[in-house]
Design a protein around this motif. Sequence first.
Motif, PDB file in Angstrom:
ATOM      1  N   LEU A  30       0.818  -1.209   0.000  1.00  0.00           N
ATOM      2  CA  LEU A  30       0.000   0.000   0.000  1.00  0.00           C
ATOM      3  C   LEU A  30       0.856   1.265   0.000  1.00  0.00           C
ATOM      4  N   ASP A  31       1.982   1.248   0.697  1.00  0.00           N
ATOM      5  CA  ASP A  31       2.855   2.423   0.710  1.00  0.00           C
ATOM      6  C   ASP A  31       3.321   2.782  -0.695  1.00  0.00           C
ATOM      7  N   ALA A  32       3.731   1.770  -1.459  1.00  0.00           N
ATOM      8  CA  ALA A  32       4.182   2.013  -2.832  1.00  0.00           C
ATOM      9  C   ALA A  32       3.049   2.566  -3.681  1.00  0.00           C
ATOM     10  N   LEU A  33       1.851   2.021  -3.488  1.00  0.00           N
ATOM     11  CA  LEU A  33       0.699   2.486  -4.254  1.00  0.00           C
ATOM     12  C   LEU A  33       0.376   3.946  -3.936  1.00  0.00           C
ATOM     13  N   ILE A  34       0.309   4.294  -2.649  1.00  0.00           N
ATOM     14  CA  ILE A  34      -0.015   5.665  -2.264  1.00  0.00           C
ATOM     15  C   ILE A  34       1.039   6.632  -2.783  1.00  0.00           C
ATOM     16  N   PHE A  35       2.297   6.221  -2.759  1.00  0.00           N
ATOM     17  CA  PHE A  35       3.365   7.070  -3.291  1.00  0.00           C
ATOM     18  C   PHE A  35       3.127   7.360  -4.771  1.00  0.00           C
ATOM     19  N   LEU A  36       2.819   6.329  -5.548  1.00  0.00           N
ATOM     20  CA  LEU A  36       2.608   6.511  -6.980  1.00  0.00           C
ATOM     21  C   LEU A  36       1.377   7.375  -7.263  1.00  0.00           C
ATOM     22  N   VAL A  37       0.275   7.092  -6.551  1.00  0.00           N
ATOM     23  CA  VAL A  37      -0.951   7.853  -6.777  1.00  0.00           C
ATOM     24  C   VAL A  37      -0.763   9.308  -6.351  1.00  0.00           C
ATOM     25  N   SER A  38      -0.011   9.537  -5.269  1.00  0.00           N
ATOM     26  CA  SER A  38       0.257  10.907  -4.827  1.00  0.00           C
ATOM     27  C   SER A  38       0.980  11.698  -5.900  1.00  0.00           C
ATOM     28  N   LYS A  39       1.863  11.036  -6.638  1.00  0.00           N
ATOM     29  CA  LYS A  39       2.545  11.691  -7.746  1.00  0.00           C
ATOM     30  C   LYS A  39       1.593  11.891  -8.927  1.00  0.00           C
ATOM     31  N   MET A  40       0.725  10.921  -9.153  1.00  0.00           N
ATOM     32  CA  MET A  40      -0.194  10.994 -10.289  1.00  0.00           C
ATOM     33  C   MET A  40      -1.148  12.169 -10.187  1.00  0.00           C
ATOM     34  N   ILE A  41      -1.648  12.453  -8.978  1.00  0.00           N
ATOM     35  CA  ILE A  41      -2.618  13.542  -8.824  1.00  0.00           C
ATOM     36  C   ILE A  41      -2.044  14.717  -8.043  1.00  0.00           C
ATOM     37  N   ALA A  42      -0.713  14.753  -7.901  1.00  0.00           N
ATOM     38  CA  ALA A  42      -0.012  15.880  -7.275  1.00  0.00           C
ATOM     39  C   ALA A  42      -0.571  16.209  -5.891  1.00  0.00           C
ATOM     40  N   VAL A  43      -0.471  15.245  -4.987  1.00  0.00           N
ATOM     41  CA  VAL A  43      -0.982  15.418  -3.626  1.00  0.00           C
ATOM     42  C   VAL A  43      -0.042  16.318  -2.832  1.00  0.00           C
ATOM     43  N   LEU A  44      -0.621  17.330  -2.172  1.00  0.00           N
ATOM     44  CA  LEU A  44       0.146  18.321  -1.427  1.00  0.00           C
ATOM     45  C   LEU A  44       0.081  18.005   0.062  1.00  0.00           C
ATOM     46  N   GLY A  45       0.634  16.885   0.442  1.00  0.00           N
ATOM     47  CA  GLY A  45       0.618  16.429   1.822  1.00  0.00           C
ATOM     48  C   GLY A  45       0.933  14.945   1.844  1.00  0.00           C
ATOM     49  N   THR A  46       0.838  14.354   3.030  1.00  0.00           N
ATOM     50  CA  THR A  46       1.120  12.926   3.198  1.00  0.00           C
ATOM     51  C   THR A  46      -0.124  12.222   3.713  1.00  0.00           C
ATOM     52  N   VAL A  47      -0.522  11.169   3.018  1.00  0.00           N
ATOM     53  CA  VAL A  47      -1.663  10.350   3.422  1.00  0.00           C
ATOM     54  C   VAL A  47      -1.135   8.952   3.723  1.00  0.00           C
ATOM     55  N   CYS A  48      -1.516   8.421   4.887  1.00  0.00           N
ATOM     56  CA  CYS A  48      -0.969   7.130   5.298  1.00  0.00           C
ATOM     57  C   CYS A  48      -1.978   6.413   6.197  1.00  0.00           C
ATOM     58  N   PRO A  49      -2.304   5.149   5.912  1.00  0.00           N
ATOM     59  CA  PRO A  49      -3.150   4.406   6.846  1.00  0.00           C
ATOM     60  C   PRO A  49      -2.389   4.154   8.142  1.00  0.00           C
ATOM     61  N   VAL A  50      -3.097   4.158   9.258  1.00  0.00           N
ATOM     62  CA  VAL A  50      -2.423   3.938  10.535  1.00  0.00           C
ATOM     63  C   VAL A  50      -1.859   2.525  10.612  1.00  0.00           C
ATOM     64  N   THR A  51      -2.406   1.608   9.831  1.00  0.00           N
ATOM     65  CA  THR A  51      -1.880   0.255   9.658  1.00  0.00           C
ATOM     66  C   THR A  51      -2.280  -0.230   8.284  1.00  0.00           C
ATOM     67  N   ASP A  52      -1.502  -1.132   7.706  1.00  0.00           N
ATOM     68  CA  ASP A  52      -1.869  -1.685   6.401  1.00  0.00           C
ATOM     69  C   ASP A  52      -2.495  -3.068   6.535  1.00  0.00           C
ATOM     70  N   ALA A  53      -2.895  -3.433   7.751  1.00  0.00           N
ATOM     71  CA  ALA A  53      -3.538  -4.731   7.970  1.00  0.00           C
ATOM     72  C   ALA A  53      -5.031  -4.651   7.658  1.00  0.00           C
ATOM     73  N   SER A  54      -5.590  -5.743   7.162  1.00  0.00           N
ATOM     74  CA  SER A  54      -7.010  -5.805   6.844  1.00  0.00           C
ATOM     75  C   SER A  54      -7.787  -6.265   8.081  1.00  0.00           C
ATOM     76  N   LEU A  55      -8.176  -5.299   8.897  1.00  0.00           N
ATOM     77  CA  LEU A  55      -8.881  -5.586  10.148  1.00  0.00           C
ATOM     78  C   LEU A  55     -10.219  -4.848  10.165  1.00  0.00           C
ATOM     79  N   HIS A  56     -11.037  -5.169  11.168  1.00  0.00           N
ATOM     80  CA  HIS A  56     -12.346  -4.549  11.314  1.00  0.00           C
ATOM     81  C   HIS A  56     -12.527  -4.044  12.748  1.00  0.00           C
ATOM     82  N   LEU A  57     -13.593  -3.273  12.952  1.00  0.00           N
ATOM     83  CA  LEU A  57     -13.903  -2.721  14.261  1.00  0.00           C
ATOM     84  C   LEU A  57     -15.023  -3.511  14.926  1.00  0.00           C
ATOM     85  N   SER A  58     -14.916  -3.612  16.251  1.00  0.00           N
ATOM     86  CA  SER A  58     -15.973  -4.238  17.050  1.00  0.00           C
ATOM     87  C   SER A  58     -16.243  -3.349  18.255  1.00  0.00           C
TER      88      SER A  58
END
Length: 397
Positions: free
Chosen positions: A181-209
């Motif tokens: 996911l980090d590599a993907l967000i880096f590429l997409v941030s370049k594609m749409i010229a993101v002016l900041g940093t977006v990062c999931p707090v974790t890259d694990a596929s979990l749910h809330l209870s």
Amino acid sequence: MDPIKVTHVIRVPDELRLARSQRAPELGPRILFFTGGTAMRGLSRKLKLYTHNTTHLITPFDSGGSSAKLREAFDMLSVGDIRNRLIALADETLRGNPQTYALFAHRFDPDADPASLGQALEDLTEGAHELIAAVPEPIQRIALNYIRRFRDEMPDDFDLRGASVGNLLLAGGYLDNNRDLDALIFLVSKMIAVLGTVCPVTDASLHLSAELEDGTRLVGQDRITGKEHPPIESPISNLSLVDSLTQPEVTTIDIPDKVLELIREAELICFPMGSFWTSLIANLLPRGVGRAILSARCPKIYIPNVGHDPEQLGLEIHDCIEILHHRVCEDCGESVPMDRVLDFVLIDSKNADYAARLDTARIEALGIQVIDVQLVTDQSRPLLDSSRLAQTLVSMA
């Protein structure tokens, strides 16, 4: 040498600081947000006028809407809020990439028939759709790879009604980048010229209870937040991470080193408005978040929700602050003074409508300074004015 804490008096808003930031936003302050969905969209669009150094830690635990379809189909974390924030932070001027921005922001017709939706997807994958045809190279080639990967992996019964094209691109890119996911967000941030940093707090596929005070257990973010399902009828007593919607076992996970460093390097940490439990508190559940907050020697500020948040049933604003404090202490394994977790609460007592009762005396008794400034205007009412809020935070950072 040990860090030295220096305090000084500031104006809010600080016109000189704001003018300096507008002239050189690439040198703007490092403001970090623990955040989730749409509540931060307007603020994010205003902040990028003053600083390109905001960090947005996003909860990837959504289990409703179009994200739920992608999670079920590809066993992945939620990308909807990540896409939402990337778009909000994208450069919308001609210096950016408005064609790619438009592609990521597009949604399929929620009322279209399956044949029409299938044709729309085919047009995208063949480069014939006007949105993708307008995207310049080499970005178009990357986007085509992602949407084709999605199409190739898409289950036959996948429902495209109302689907976000940006989410489909992210899902395809997630698979195409070996679920990095980090590599993907880096590429997409370049594609749409993101002016900041977006990062999931974790890259694990979990749910809330969520456990309610009446003993009910609700599994899945969509069952807690009161948007796709009826609002909760009993206050939430506890929130935890689980590994599955169908056989939910309580679990947790450590935050990546990257997230740890982002928190520690912040010049202002903000706990902003948004769904209290599923956006804000959910960000504090992975191991290490609380310890990182304590190790960050910067000011920390909480912005309470205006209006009604169904998740805050039974809570007053000082209760929310104490829950926030408790969650950080729980991660640390010890009780720490409130002023190490939170310095300020930002309110507008004259113009804002706080459904959760606002008792400034109770808040100040916790050792927190209340900053009371105008945040609601005639144009923004009943919501906070994004420009005023952005100016206040930049002034404080």
